[in-house]
Structure formats: structure tokens, C-alpha cells
Write a protein that holds these residues in place. Structure first.
Motif, PDB file in Angstrom:
ATOM      1  N   LYS A   1      92.704  26.575   3.654  1.00  0.00           N
ATOM      2  CA  LYS A   1      93.688  25.448   3.354  1.00  0.00           C
ATOM      3  C   LYS A   1      92.876  24.486   2.462  1.00  0.00           C
ATOM      4  CE  LYS A   1      97.902  25.714   4.134  1.00  0.00           C
ATOM      5  NZ  LYS A   1      98.628  25.706   2.915  1.00  0.00           N
ATOM      6  N   ALA A   2      91.577  24.288   3.011  1.00  0.00           N
ATOM      7  CA  ALA A   2      90.744  23.215   2.103  1.00  0.00           C
ATOM      8  C   ALA A   2      90.529  23.571   0.768  1.00  0.00           C
ATOM      9  CB  ALA A   2      89.510  23.015   2.908  1.00  0.00           C
ATOM     10  N   LYS A   3      90.202  24.945   0.700  1.00  0.00           N
ATOM     11  CA  LYS A   3      90.149  25.400  -0.727  1.00  0.00           C
ATOM     12  C   LYS A   3      91.473  25.172  -1.714  1.00  0.00           C
ATOM     13  CE  LYS A   3      86.444  28.575   0.278  1.00  0.00           C
ATOM     14  NZ  LYS A   3      86.059  30.123   0.800  1.00  0.00           N
ATOM     15  N   ASP A   4      92.555  25.402  -0.996  1.00  0.00           N
ATOM     16  CA  ASP A   4      93.974  25.435  -1.614  1.00  0.00           C
ATOM     17  C   ASP A   4      93.972  23.790  -2.298  1.00  0.00           C
ATOM     18  OD1 ASP A   4      96.530  24.822  -2.387  1.00  0.00           O
ATOM     19  OD2 ASP A   4      97.075  24.643  -0.311  1.00  0.00           O
ATOM     20  N   ILE A   5      93.538  22.863  -1.281  1.00  0.00           N
ATOM     21  CA  ILE A   5      93.847  21.333  -1.601  1.00  0.00           C
ATOM     22  C   ILE A   5      92.643  20.911  -2.514  1.00  0.00           C
ATOM     23  CG2 ILE A   5      93.656  19.202  -0.439  1.00  0.00           C
ATOM     24  CD1 ILE A   5      95.062  20.607   1.945  1.00  0.00           C
ATOM     25  N   VAL A   6      91.407  21.286  -2.435  1.00  0.00           N
ATOM     26  CA  VAL A   6      90.625  21.029  -3.517  1.00  0.00           C
ATOM     27  C   VAL A   6      90.387  21.697  -4.669  1.00  0.00           C
ATOM     28  CG1 VAL A   6      87.904  20.859  -3.587  1.00  0.00           C
ATOM     29  CG2 VAL A   6      88.900  20.257  -1.462  1.00  0.00           C
ATOM     30  N   PHE A   7      90.762  23.042  -4.657  1.00  0.00           N
ATOM     31  CA  PHE A   7      90.780  23.540  -5.911  1.00  0.00           C
ATOM     32  C   PHE A   7      92.070  23.263  -6.821  1.00  0.00           C
ATOM     33  CE2 PHE A   7      88.826  28.173  -4.545  1.00  0.00           C
ATOM     34  CZ  PHE A   7      87.597  27.382  -4.138  1.00  0.00           C
ATOM     35  N   SER A   8      93.023  23.114  -6.179  1.00  0.00           N
ATOM     36  CA  SER A   8      94.197  22.439  -7.000  1.00  0.00           C
ATOM     37  C   SER A   8      94.270  21.105  -7.300  1.00  0.00           C
ATOM     38  CB  SER A   8      95.467  23.000  -6.091  1.00  0.00           C
ATOM     39  OG  SER A   8      95.630  22.315  -5.123  1.00  0.00           O
TER      40      SER A   8
END
Ligand code: CAA
Length: 257
Positions: free
Chosen positions: A154-161
Motif C-alpha cells: 500500500k505504501a508503494k502504491d501511495i508513494v509511487f503514484s
């Protein structure tokens, strides 16, 4: 103390009020002042718990992009320490802390909220780490604290996007703990921590330290941190009062100093 960050104390709760309209962009002056205010909140005996609040309209839309835009690598080598220091100062307050999030909590604003123990947000709030859209990454602890809170995927989803997360999704993924009508955010945040005023402050302090430090290390080291803090409480009035009250009056009757 800077006029842009104030510490207001009422009924045992300290409110760290960020006040830089229109968006509470967190410039270097705020970051320096934040460190001082957190130190004061940590030390003052008349503060048992802390609310971080940006006012009715916005929590904080991030570090001041206009201030950072012209910074060089060498400028940022120094400034990046301050970025982490000011959220670390908040995370290390040895008392319960809660972010009262209205409007936007983006970038450094979201990272301030992440450095609290809990987050209460308005039903129309938006949280996120949009740094990627500026060609950078979160620099005030976001990659670490967000991943620990909501998990790496979830963190990668939020930070990458860099996308904004609405209140309902934030609640569903554990990014916030309570969603309330916008007008009730501050009072709901106060209510959440009010129960710690007049409580066993040394025990709460030890519990926070054991959990937070334990999350930073391997299990055996964490268990050792717990063991030492547990044993240490037997040198405090909290333990003496709590156990004597149990033995003499039964559970839940203790009045702590
Ligand atoms: N830094 C500096 N100024 C900011 C700002 C920021 N982070 N966020 C907003 N502002 C300013 C705007 O430039 C604008 O200023 P002017 O009136 O002088 O033009 C004013 O605040 C109002 O903003 P908007 O007109 O953009 O208002 P909006 O309602 O249309 O949008 C918003 C609000 C969605 C918050 C939008 O302003 C926005 O996306 N802001 C930037 C968010 C961001 O990228 N945050 C991350 C910053 S980097 C960081 O935080 C690094 C780190 O990890 C520490």
C-alpha cells in the motif's frame, strides 16, 4: 517560538497548532520551531497528551515547495536532516499524540500525521505523498513510517503514484484511525487522548517507548527493551500506586499523580 507553530495547553492536553495560511506549507522556520515546540511538549509536566492541528481548513499541504525549488544538492544535504529531525521530534514525544487532520495532509503534512500515535480525520480529508510528482520522494520519514503503518504494498502504491487517499480508504487501510465530520475533528482528537490525562504517565511513556523502539529492531532486541522498561517501572510511583490500589480496592480504582 515562531508565530507559525504554537503550543497551546488546556486541561492537560497540549495542542501544536500549525498556522501558516493558506495551506500550512512547512517551511524551514516551521520545521525549526516544530522541534522546539515538541521538546517543550515532551518536558512540560502539565501536558499529558498532544494534539497536532492545522486549523479548520487544512492540516498541511507539505514542505514548502517554493522554498525548496531552488535548493541544490549541497543545500539539501543539510536541510534533509532538519526534515527528518522535525518529524522525529514529534515521534519521540514520550506521551500519547494524535493528528487532527482537516482538508489536506500531503507530503510533509502526511509525514507529520504519520509521526503521531493516531490520526483522526475529517470525512472530506485527503492524505497522500505526492512528492513523486515533483520528481522527489518523501523526505520527512514518509517512506519508512507509511510502510510500517499500512504495509509495503500500500505504501508503494501511495508513494509511487502520488495519488490522494480519501478518508474512507485511509480508514480501511489503517492510515487513519477515526473519520468524523469536518467540524468535529479537533474535539474528536482531544477526546481520543483525554483519557490519558491523570493516568499512569510513566507506564504510558514506557509502553510507547517499548512499542516504538521495538518496531525499529529485531524481536529479541525488542523483547529486551520491553524487559528493561518493565523492570524499570517497579521503581516508579505508577507501579506502587497501581498495584497497591488493586490489592486494597480492586481493579481500575487507582488515582495516579
Ligand atoms: N508548498 C508551497 N506552497 C504551497 C504548497 C506547498 N507544499 N501547497 C500549496 N501551496 C500554495 C500554492 O502554491 C498556492 O499559492 P498561491 O496562492 O501563491 O498561488 C496556495 O498555496 C493555494 O494552493 P492552490 O491554489 O494549489 O490550492 P488548491 O486548492 O487548488 O490545491 C493542493 C491544494 C491540492 C494542496 C495543492 O496546492 C497541492 O497539490 N499542493 C502541493 C502538495 C505537495 O506536492 N506536497 C508535497 C510537498 S514536498 C514534501 O512535502 C517533501 C517532504 O517529504 C518533506
Amino acid at each position: 517560538m515562531s508565530a507559525l507553530v504554537r503550543l497551546e495547553v488546556e486541561a492537560g492536553i497540549g495542542t501544536i497548532r500549525i498556522d501558516r495560511p493558506p495551506m500550512n506549507a512547512l517551511n524551514a522556520e516551521i520545521q525549526h520551531a516544530f522541534v522546539e515546540v515538541c521538546r517543550e511538549a515532551a518536558e512540560r509536566a502539565d501536558i499529558a497528551a498532544v494534539v497536532v492541528y492545522g486549523g479548520e481548513k487544512v492540516f498541511a499541504a507539505g514542505a514548502d515547495v517554493k522554498e525548496m525549488a531552488t535548493m541544490s544538492y549541497t543545500d539539501m544535504v543539510e536541510h534533509s536532516s532538519l526534515l527528518q529531525d522535525f518529524t522525529r521530534a514529534l515521534a519521540r514525544i514520550p506521551k500519547p499524540t494524535v493528528a487532527a487532520v482537516t482538508g489536506y495532509a500531503l507530503g510533509g503534512g502526511c509525514e507529520v500525521a504519520l509521526a503521531c500515535d493516531w490520526r483522526v480525520c475529517a470525512d472530506d480529508a485527503r492524505l497522500g505523498q505526492p512528492e513523486i510528482l515533483l520528481g522527489i520522494i518523501p523526505g520527512a520519514g514518509g517512506t519508512q513510517r507509511l510502510a510500517r503503518l499500512v504495509g509495503p504494498a500500500k505504501a508503494k502504491d501511495i508513494v509511487f503514484s502520488g495519488r490522494f487517499v480519501d478518508a474512507q480508504e485511509a480508514l480501511a487501510i489503517g492510515l487513519v484511525d477515526r473519520v468524523v465530520p469536518a467540524a468535529d475533528v479537533y474535539s474528536a482528537a482531544r477526546e481520543l487522548v483525554a483519557r490519558y490525562v491523570g493516568g499512569p504517565r510513566f507506564a504510558v511513556r514506557a509502553a510507547k517507548e517499548a512499542i516504538d523502539r521495538g518496531l525499529e529492531v529485531d524481536l529479541e532486541t525488542g523483547l529486551e527493551i520491553e524487559r528493561q522498561l518493565f523492570a524499570g517501572l517497579f521503581a516508579t510511583k505508577d507501579q506502587e500506586t497501581g498495584m497497591r490500589s488493586f490489592v486494597e480496592q480492586g481493579p481500575g480504582k487507582a488515582t495516579f499523580e
